[in-house]
Scaffold this motif. Structure first.
Motif, PDB file in Angstrom:
ATOM      1  N   ALA A  20     -59.111  21.132  63.142  1.00 24.36           N
ATOM      2  CA  ALA A  20     -60.431  21.891  63.693  1.00 24.36           C
ATOM      3  C   ALA A  20     -61.278  20.792  64.495  1.00 24.36           C
ATOM      4  CB  ALA A  20     -61.193  22.616  62.823  1.00 24.36           C
ATOM      5  N   ASN A  21     -62.291  21.023  64.699  1.00 18.23           N
ATOM      6  CA  ASN A  21     -63.429  19.938  65.682  1.00 18.23           C
ATOM      7  C   ASN A  21     -64.449  19.383  64.767  1.00 18.23           C
ATOM      8  OD1 ASN A  21     -61.676  20.674  68.085  1.00 18.23           O
ATOM      9  ND2 ASN A  21     -62.749  22.710  67.695  1.00 18.23           N
ATOM     10  N   SER A  22     -64.579  20.155  63.618  1.00 19.96           N
ATOM     11  CA  SER A  22     -65.839  19.704  62.908  1.00 19.96           C
ATOM     12  C   SER A  22     -65.425  19.830  61.363  1.00 19.96           C
ATOM     13  CB  SER A  22     -66.982  20.380  63.397  1.00 19.96           C
ATOM     14  OG  SER A  22     -67.158  21.565  62.936  1.00 19.96           O
ATOM     15  N   GLY A  23     -66.692  19.449  60.541  1.00 26.88           N
ATOM     16  CA  GLY A  23     -66.435  19.746  59.071  1.00 26.88           C
ATOM     17  C   GLY A  23     -66.902  21.071  58.899  1.00 26.88           C
ATOM     18  N   ALA A  24     -67.689  21.638  59.682  1.00 28.09           N
ATOM     19  CA  ALA A  24     -67.955  23.057  59.468  1.00 28.09           C
ATOM     20  C   ALA A  24     -66.892  24.008  59.913  1.00 28.09           C
ATOM     21  CB  ALA A  24     -69.261  23.376  60.339  1.00 28.09           C
ATOM     22  N   GLU A  25     -66.205  23.554  60.778  1.00 29.10           N
ATOM     23  CA  GLU A  25     -64.948  24.505  61.180  1.00 29.10           C
ATOM     24  C   GLU A  25     -63.731  24.382  60.041  1.00 29.10           C
ATOM     25  OE1 GLU A  25     -63.525  24.268  65.318  1.00 29.10           O
ATOM     26  OE2 GLU A  25     -65.485  23.597  65.867  1.00 29.10           O
ATOM     27  N   ALA A  26     -63.736  23.063  59.680  1.00 29.89           N
ATOM     28  CA  ALA A  26     -62.523  22.818  58.529  1.00 29.89           C
ATOM     29  C   ALA A  26     -63.097  23.937  57.204  1.00 29.89           C
ATOM     30  CB  ALA A  26     -62.643  21.473  58.160  1.00 29.89           C
ATOM     31  N   ARG A  48     -73.016  24.584  59.414  1.00 29.81           N
ATOM     32  CA  ARG A  48     -74.013  24.987  60.222  1.00 29.81           C
ATOM     33  C   ARG A  48     -73.557  26.600  60.786  1.00 29.81           C
ATOM     34  NH1 ARG A  48     -79.594  23.717  59.551  1.00 29.81           N
ATOM     35  NH2 ARG A  48     -79.883  21.535  59.449  1.00 29.81           N
ATOM     36  N   THR A  49     -72.005  26.849  60.641  1.00 24.52           N
ATOM     37  CA  THR A  49     -71.710  28.305  61.020  1.00 24.52           C
ATOM     38  C   THR A  49     -72.224  29.132  60.143  1.00 24.52           C
ATOM     39  OG1 THR A  49     -69.594  28.389  59.688  1.00 24.52           O
ATOM     40  CG2 THR A  49     -69.487  27.341  61.827  1.00 24.52           C
ATOM     41  N   PHE A  50     -72.244  30.519  60.267  1.00 25.66           N
ATOM     42  CA  PHE A  50     -73.114  31.388  59.712  1.00 25.66           C
ATOM     43  C   PHE A  50     -72.578  31.564  58.157  1.00 25.66           C
ATOM     44  CE2 PHE A  50     -75.498  35.693  59.560  1.00 25.66           C
ATOM     45  CZ  PHE A  50     -76.610  35.053  58.970  1.00 25.66           C
ATOM     46  N   PHE A  51     -71.161  31.622  58.275  1.00 27.65           N
ATOM     47  CA  PHE A  51     -70.361  31.835  56.983  1.00 27.65           C
ATOM     48  C   PHE A  51     -70.786  30.161  56.098  1.00 27.65           C
ATOM     49  CE2 PHE A  51     -65.938  33.126  54.991  1.00 27.65           C
ATOM     50  CZ  PHE A  51     -66.636  33.399  53.837  1.00 27.65           C
ATOM     51  N   THR A  52     -70.414  29.265  56.588  1.00 30.38           N
ATOM     52  CA  THR A  52     -70.545  27.951  55.780  1.00 30.38           C
ATOM     53  C   THR A  52     -72.195  27.870  55.431  1.00 30.38           C
ATOM     54  OG1 THR A  52     -70.760  26.478  57.762  1.00 30.38           O
ATOM     55  CG2 THR A  52     -68.457  26.791  56.961  1.00 30.38           C
ATOM     56  N   VAL A  53     -73.021  27.951  56.101  1.00 32.86           N
ATOM     57  CA  VAL A  53     -74.460  27.794  55.903  1.00 32.86           C
ATOM     58  C   VAL A  53     -74.811  28.694  54.817  1.00 32.86           C
ATOM     59  CG1 VAL A  53     -75.749  29.262  57.753  1.00 32.86           C
ATOM     60  CG2 VAL A  53     -76.600  26.908  57.145  1.00 32.86           C
ATOM     61  N   THR A  54     -74.290  29.886  54.782  1.00 34.86           N
ATOM     62  CA  THR A  54     -74.557  30.891  53.869  1.00 34.86           C
ATOM     63  C   THR A  54     -73.785  30.519  52.314  1.00 34.86           C
ATOM     64  OG1 THR A  54     -74.630  32.627  55.323  1.00 34.86           O
ATOM     65  CG2 THR A  54     -74.622  33.108  52.969  1.00 34.86           C
ATOM     66  N   VAL A  55     -72.775  29.720  52.329  1.00 33.14           N
ATOM     67  CA  VAL A  55     -72.185  29.029  51.131  1.00 33.14           C
ATOM     68  C   VAL A  55     -73.078  28.198  50.787  1.00 33.14           C
ATOM     69  CG1 VAL A  55     -70.047  28.243  50.224  1.00 33.14           C
ATOM     70  CG2 VAL A  55     -69.803  30.356  51.600  1.00 33.14           C
ATOM     71  N   ALA A 101     -81.237  27.784  51.129  1.00 27.82           N
ATOM     72  CA  ALA A 101     -81.443  29.381  51.782  1.00 27.82           C
ATOM     73  C   ALA A 101     -81.954  28.993  53.005  1.00 27.82           C
ATOM     74  CB  ALA A 101     -82.338  30.015  50.854  1.00 27.82           C
ATOM     75  N   SER A 102     -83.251  28.059  52.942  1.00 31.66           N
ATOM     76  CA  SER A 102     -83.978  27.697  54.453  1.00 31.66           C
ATOM     77  C   SER A 102     -82.990  27.527  55.633  1.00 31.66           C
ATOM     78  CB  SER A 102     -84.811  26.384  53.964  1.00 31.66           C
ATOM     79  OG  SER A 102     -84.199  25.568  53.809  1.00 31.66           O
ATOM     80  N   TYR A 103     -81.876  27.117  55.224  1.00 31.96           N
ATOM     81  CA  TYR A 103     -80.877  27.007  56.566  1.00 31.96           C
ATOM     82  C   TYR A 103     -80.271  28.164  57.095  1.00 31.96           C
ATOM     83  CZ  TYR A 103     -81.096  21.714  55.804  1.00 31.96           C
ATOM     84  OH  TYR A 103     -81.276  20.560  55.733  1.00 31.96           O
ATOM     85  N   SER A 104     -80.094  29.183  56.154  1.00 29.69           N
ATOM     86  CA  SER A 104     -79.469  30.640  56.488  1.00 29.69           C
ATOM     87  C   SER A 104     -80.331  31.502  56.601  1.00 29.69           C
ATOM     88  CB  SER A 104     -78.339  30.535  55.445  1.00 29.69           C
ATOM     89  OG  SER A 104     -78.927  30.813  54.121  1.00 29.69           O
ATOM     90  N   ASP A 105     -81.502  31.430  55.987  1.00 27.82           N
ATOM     91  CA  ASP A 105     -82.588  32.749  56.365  1.00 27.82           C
ATOM     92  C   ASP A 105     -82.930  32.724  57.806  1.00 27.82           C
ATOM     93  OD1 ASP A 105     -82.588  33.027  53.753  1.00 27.82           O
ATOM     94  OD2 ASP A 105     -84.716  31.854  53.254  1.00 27.82           O
ATOM     95  N   GLY A 106     -83.168  33.889  58.044  1.00 28.99           N
ATOM     96  CA  GLY A 106     -83.912  34.255  59.498  1.00 28.99           C
ATOM     97  C   GLY A 106     -82.972  34.448  60.566  1.00 28.99           C
ATOM     98  N   PRO A 138     -78.460  39.846  58.766  1.00 30.29           N
ATOM     99  CA  PRO A 138     -77.973  39.860  57.230  1.00 30.29           C
ATOM    100  C   PRO A 138     -76.669  39.015  57.180  1.00 30.29           C
ATOM    101  CG  PRO A 138     -77.837  41.928  58.608  1.00 30.29           C
ATOM    102  CD  PRO A 138     -78.442  40.972  59.687  1.00 30.29           C
ATOM    103  N   LYS A 139     -76.813  38.212  56.021  1.00 30.45           N
ATOM    104  CA  LYS A 139     -75.758  37.047  55.671  1.00 30.45           C
ATOM    105  C   LYS A 139     -74.318  37.601  55.194  1.00 30.45           C
ATOM    106  CE  LYS A 139     -79.589  34.215  54.236  1.00 30.45           C
ATOM    107  NZ  LYS A 139     -79.990  33.262  53.103  1.00 30.45           N
ATOM    108  N   PRO A 140     -73.033  36.913  55.167  1.00 25.10           N
ATOM    109  CA  PRO A 140     -72.039  37.222  54.758  1.00 25.10           C
ATOM    110  C   PRO A 140     -72.154  37.467  53.111  1.00 25.10           C
ATOM    111  CG  PRO A 140     -71.711  35.595  56.316  1.00 25.10           C
ATOM    112  CD  PRO A 140     -73.318  35.668  56.099  1.00 25.10           C
ATOM    113  N   GLY A 141     -71.668  38.339  52.627  1.00 26.20           N
ATOM    114  CA  GLY A 141     -71.978  38.786  51.240  1.00 26.20           C
ATOM    115  C   GLY A 141     -71.107  38.332  50.060  1.00 26.20           C
ATOM    116  N   ASN A 142     -71.532  38.504  48.887  1.00 21.33           N
ATOM    117  CA  ASN A 142     -70.749  38.162  47.808  1.00 21.33           C
ATOM    118  C   ASN A 142     -70.317  36.614  47.656  1.00 21.33           C
ATOM    119  OD1 ASN A 142     -69.399  39.346  45.735  1.00 21.33           O
ATOM    120  ND2 ASN A 142     -67.583  40.167  46.794  1.00 21.33           N
TER     121      ASN A 142
END
Length: 404
Positions: free
Chosen positions: A104-110, A143-150, A154-159, A162-166
């Motif tokens: 991939a191109n970044s840590g987030a993508e990996a 900083r992708t929505f899945f990785t930032v939620t994992v 929370a301050s990085y994924s709030d706002g 709806p976040k990816p669940g579980n």
């Protein structure tokens, strides 16, 4: 605008999305662990582009690899494969547990790829019910929505709706909390084998072993996010090798390309087969330029003397910080492994890590923070002893200026 027109720092406010607050100076060239700005002011680099510039700036082996590849082939897409990608993948399987690599191109993508693989494996092998992911408070995975939620802030994924669940978060180093949370519905645990952004927190000796055992017990996958700890940063090629615990999936980026953007997900043949054709992809992943540079970086860093040199530099830097602390009484703890070091501020200095970063910059030293109370150091893995001493001298001056 013409290319001869002097670039101004105030252009940033004019033309850039305001999600960063960069320093006032603009660096224009670098060599080793030194940088120079537009006014030819010199800086010692203890930040390493946030643990990316593992061989410093413009290292000859990287410049040579890039230049050579630049005259051959730049881009193909994954409709074809290419020689640098195959050589790099082969090398990464030789220096790790892995048998298969995804670029991939970044840590987030990996990390995104790792999480998608874990979920896909769970669905294929165990069914839809096994989808829970466990991660850790203060963890950082991109900083992708899945990785930032994992990620565990929370301050990085709030706002963002709806976040990816579980996804569940528990305290780092807390075996009891993990035992209480993990179940047969858990498909994966994602963890940094040394928390970086979260304050440079090392794992307790028995903690990662407990994580591994509980994953095995509940048939869950163990994902090590080694985006910051990998490629020699801790003194082992990958941090897991110095901890005696092997993950099922490992992600790497940052220093993998030494400054050229690249990320990789490493795993086993058994797990990799769940990523069938069409399941996941990347236009630029495995780019020949990136892979050629990364191959040169990996070949260099995996040498025994280079890894031993990281441990030597860790001692130089920690001893220097300790001496500085004897003088100024500012840190309550100096910790970390290899050249991922955190100095935690004592009670008198609470919340002032950013002040130290700014003062250091004014004195010609580039630093990082890991939260409001931790100053973070991630210099080049081949920084010279002289550059370390010069940097510590500038830090001394910066702290003195704040005390005054």
């Amino acid at each position: 605008m013409s290319s001869s027109e002097q670039v101004q720092r105030n252009w940033f406010e004019e033309v850039m999305v305001p999600c960063y607050s960069p320093m006032d100076m603009i660096p224009v060239r670098g060599e080793g662990s030194k940088l120079w700005d537009q006014n030819d002011q010199e800086y010692i680099d203890f930040a390493g582009g946030i643990a990316v510039s593992c061989l410093g700036h413009c290292h000859p082996i990287m410049v040579e690899a890039l230049t050579e590849q630049a005259n051959k082939l730049w881009h193909l897409s994954n409709v074809m494969t290419n020689e640098p990608a195959l050589r790099l993948a082969k090398k990464l399987t030789e220096v790790s547990f892995a048998e298969k690599v995804f670029f991939a191109n970044s840590g987030a993508e990996a990390n995104e790829a790792a999480l998608k693989l874990a979920r896909r494996w769970a669905v294929d092998v165990h069914g839809e019910d096994k989808s829970e992911i466990i991660a850790f408070n203060q963890g950082f995975h991109g900083r992708t929505f899945f990785t930032v939620t994992v990620g565990g802030q929370a301050s990085y994924s709030d706002g963002f709706g709806p976040k990816p669940g579980n996804i569940k978060h528990i305290p780092y180093n807390d075996i009891e909390a993990l035992k209480a949370t993990i179940s047969d519905k858990t498909c994966a645990i994602m963890i940094e084998p040394l928390q970086g952004e979260g304050g440079v927190i090392s794992p307790d000796p028995d903690f990662l072993q407990a994580v591994r055992d509980l994953c095995d017990q509940h048939q869950a996958l163990l994902i090590f996010d080694e985006v910051q700890t990998g490629n020699g940063r801790t003194g082992d090629f990958y941090a897991y090798q110095g901890l005696g615990v092997t993950p099922d999936i490992l992600t790497t980026a940052k220093s993998l390309g030494g400054g050229f953007p690249i990320g990789a997900m490493l795993t086993t043949t058994t797990l990799a087969q769940h990523m069938k054709v069409g399941v996941h992809g990347s236009t630029y992943g495995g780019n020949p330029l990136a892979c050629a540079v990364a191959e040169a970086v990996v070949n260099f860093i995996q040498q025994d003397e280079v890894l031993a040199g990281v441990k030597q530099r860790e001692q130089w830097l920690k001893q220097g910080l300790s001496t500085l602390n004897d003088k100024h009484h500012i840190f309550s703890d100096i910790r970390g492994k290899g050249l991922l070091i955190g100095a935690e501020l004592n009670e008198k200095w609470q919340g002032r890590s950013r002040d130290i970063l700014v003062a250091a910059g004014a004195h010609g030293l580039l630093l990082l923070v890991a939260g409001a109370n931790v100053v973070r150091f991630t210099p080049s893995l081949v920084i010279t002893q002289q550059e370390i001493e010069q940097g510590l001298e500038k830090l001394d001056q910066a702290i003195s200026s704040l005390i005054k």
